[in-house]
Motif scaffolding. Structure first.
Motif, PDB file in Angstrom:
ATOM      1  N   MET A  20       0.831  -1.214   0.000  1.00 47.74           N
ATOM      2  CA  MET A  20       0.000   0.000   0.000  1.00 47.74           C
ATOM      3  C   MET A  20       0.862   1.260   0.000  1.00 47.74           C
ATOM      4  O   MET A  20       0.331   2.375  -0.012  1.00 47.74           O
ATOM      5  N   GLY A  21       2.154   1.071   0.084  1.00 42.32           N
ATOM      6  CA  GLY A  21       3.054   2.235   0.029  1.00 42.32           C
ATOM      7  C   GLY A  21       3.355   2.827   1.390  1.00 42.32           C
ATOM      8  O   GLY A  21       3.897   3.924   1.485  1.00 42.32           O
ATOM      9  N   GLN A  48      -7.497  13.644  13.218  1.00 46.37           N
ATOM     10  CA  GLN A  48      -8.491  13.851  12.171  1.00 46.37           C
ATOM     11  C   GLN A  48      -8.285  12.873  11.034  1.00 46.37           C
ATOM     12  O   GLN A  48      -7.289  12.170  10.986  1.00 46.37           O
ATOM     13  N   GLY A  50      -7.110  11.662   7.602  1.00 47.88           N
ATOM     14  CA  GLY A  50      -5.915  12.063   6.874  1.00 47.88           C
ATOM     15  C   GLY A  50      -4.650  11.897   7.697  1.00 47.88           C
ATOM     16  O   GLY A  50      -3.550  12.085   7.194  1.00 47.88           O
TER      17      GLY A  50
END
Ligand code: AMP
Length: 567
Positions: A20-21, A48, A50
């Protein structure tokens, strides 16, 4: 050796996240993963979307699931269907090489039967919205007595969406011996209450950086009169022909109105809010993700599930009441190493919020001047020229027509030809912006200009204090309450005094001379399905009279009347 390996995660999980990097853990993961991998107390994560919080709780849970038991060991509650699906998808990706791991997402607005089937087949993790979770608990299909981890994701959002009772009920059904993990972008009192009631000595983990992308976000604002907000929005959008962004509005009604106007005027925009059916929302989000739409006009809640990394702009059609919401919004741009701009259109009473935001974000906000017609036309013109320079010519398709076209235009010189070509597109903007007024407002415009006798106009004016059964719960805020009054009365010049806004109701002061007009204008008015009730509040106490019985003259407002506040 990456830190992920140092954490001691299973090699199957390491392979999946490497694909997935994920190279290095994000700040929240650095804190949560080692903490959750050993027996520890409950945890509150101030984080949050992100920040990578899903892997922050998901990876250590996945690592510790007892696959010998086909019982629900982890229950994740989150506010929206979109987030539910996103978390489930992330967990499926993390467990790509752990095929024995079973997970199901349960949320409303979708067939309950397939969710029931999956639950019956046996799962280790359930990701649920509170309403559907309650429904399944009541039907005794969701069995939570073996839950070892309870995750409350975006807890503040679940509360603001009215899930408090469901949460209370679900939390009290789960076993005492479990670890509760609560993630929230903000810490309102209700979250503290939940933490106090259901969590044991929770540690608080907060990622210093509010958002992975915040560094790359430039913050700009325009100050306009409230009535010019929409025109200012259009100018801002016109100034950025390649914009790809979200326009955040505060209420569903406002969201719809702004989107309707933009679409009606030919902008490549659409709307996203909770009144749309799930199918409509999915459709709009998919068009936006694929960049078939340039602008998405959305409410905060509806935009939650939208994970788009390359927004060029976030536009705050108005500043949110909670400053944390601003951080959340602006963090949607400037992600994944890209730069982004968060633009706020604020009215003359709001600039006070800017220094607060600057302090909170440790960033300077740049005041911009709403562009005038010529500036926009220039920008659009050069965008057109850029397009001309880079357009791919489909030689074979256009070839048959060229001969005729050359001969028809042969009488025109090169300069004349260019002028005419660009004018075809440009004239639309030129004529629209001809004589366009200056929309910039002076920050102090709202202050009474006529304080001749040392008293402000407000002090000299007699206000009537009205009770109205609309509050923040109905997506109301002071500016849209004023908007509603303007709209109902059709009279924008009525002076509005102090507004006190509670969850379910508000008090608003209006110029006493217009008291009857304002009250009368709300007869037979419904907002979001609620029949609006407006009453005059007396200064003596909570006694109130309806318009039909009202015979007194307007009175001075009583700003210190706390009894009424507690109504
Ligand atoms: P979340 O806050 O969990 O919604 O994650 C935001 C985005 O960051 C998702 O697209 C994740 O796949 C990605 N992400 C999470 N952790 C990492 C990491 N350690 N390295 C790179 N990307 C990550």
């Amino acid at each position: 050796m990456s830190l992920f390996e140092e954490f001691g995660l299973r090699k199957e999980i390491l392979s999946a996240i490497a694909e997935m990097g994920f190279e290095q853990p994000t700040p929240i993961q650095e804190e949560t993963i080692p903490y959750l991998l050993i027996p520890n107390a409950d945890m509150i994560g101030l984080a949050q979307t992100g920040t990578g919080k899903t892997a922050g709780f998901g990876l250590p849970i996945l690592q510790q699931i007892d696959f010998g038991q086909k019982t629900i060991q982890a229950l994740v509650l989150c506010p929206t269907r979109e987030l539910c699906m996103q978390i489930t998808k992330d967990m499926q990706n993390f467990s790509k090489y752990v095929p024995e791991f079973k997970i199901v997402a349960v949320y409303g607005g979708a067939s309950i039967q397939s969710q029931i089937q999956a639950l019956r087949a046996g799962v280790h993790m359930v990701v649920a919205t509170p309403g559907r979770a309650m429904d399944l608990l009541n039907r005794k299909l969701l069995k939570v007595q073996h839950v070892r981890w309870l995750v409350l994701d975006e807890a503040d959002e679940m509360l603001s969406m009215g899930f408090k009772d469901d949460l209370d009920a679900i939390l009290s059904d789960t076993p005492k011996e479990k670890q509760t993990l609560l993630f929230s972008a903000t810490m309102p009192n209700e979250i503290r209450e939940i933490a106090g009631k259901y969590m044991h000595d929770p540690v608080m983990i907060s990622v210093g950086k509010k958002n992975a992308g915040a560094e790359n976000v430039q913050h700009e604002y325009y100050v306009v009169h409230a009535k010019d907000r929409y025109q200012a929005l259009k100018r801002v959008v016109d100034l950025h022909p390649l914009i790809y962004g979200i326009v955040f509005c505060r209420t569903r009604a406002e969201t719809q109105e702004v989107a309707d106007k933009l679409m009606g005027e030919g902008y490549n925009a659409d709307v996203l809010h909770g009144d749309l059916s799930q199918a409509q929302r999915d459709f709009v989000m998919s068009r936006f993700r694929q960049k078939h739409l340039q602008l998405l006009v959305a409410t905060d809640v509806a935009a939650r599930g939208l994970d788009v990394n390359d927004l060029t702009h976030v536009i705050n059609y108005n500043l949110p009441d909670e400053l944390d919401v601003y951080i959340h919004r602006s963090g949607r741009t400037g992600r994944a190493g890209k730069t982004g701009t968060s633009i706020s259109i604020i009215h003359t009473r709001e600039p006070g919020k800017v220094p607060q935001l600057e302090k909170l974000l440790s960033k300077k906000f740049i005041r911009k001047q709403v562009p005038g017609g010529m500036e926009i036309c220039e920008k659009q013109l050069f965008n057109l020229i850029d397009k001309v320079e880079t357009v791919e010519v489909n030689e074979s398709q256009i070839d048959p027509f060229l001969k005729g076209i050359y001969s028809k235009l042969s009488w025109l010189e090169r300069d004349e030809l260019i002028k005419r070509f660009v004018s075809v597109e440009f004239n639309r903007f030129l004529s629209f912006y001809e004589n366009a007024p200056d929309l910039n407002a002076n920050v102090h415009d709202h202050k009474s200009p006529d304080s001749r006798d040392g008293k402000s106009r407000r002090d000299r004016m007699r206000f009537s204090r009205l009770f109205i059964n609309l509050g923040t719960k109905n997506d109301m805020n002071p500016s849209n309450l004023i908007g509603l009054i303007n709209e109902r009365t059709g009279n924008k010049s009525i002076q509005i005094g102090k507004i006190e806004m509670m969850k379910k109701f508000s008090f608003v002061e209006v110029d006493s001379r217009f008291e009857r007009e304002v009250m009368g204008s709300f007869r037979d008015c419904t907002v979001d399905g609620i029949r609006v009730s407006i009453e005059l509040k007396t200064s003596e106490g909570p006694r109130e009279e309806r318009l039909v019985n009202f015979t007194r003259p307007g009175r001075k407002s009583n700003r210190g009347d706390q009894r009424e506040k507690r109504r």
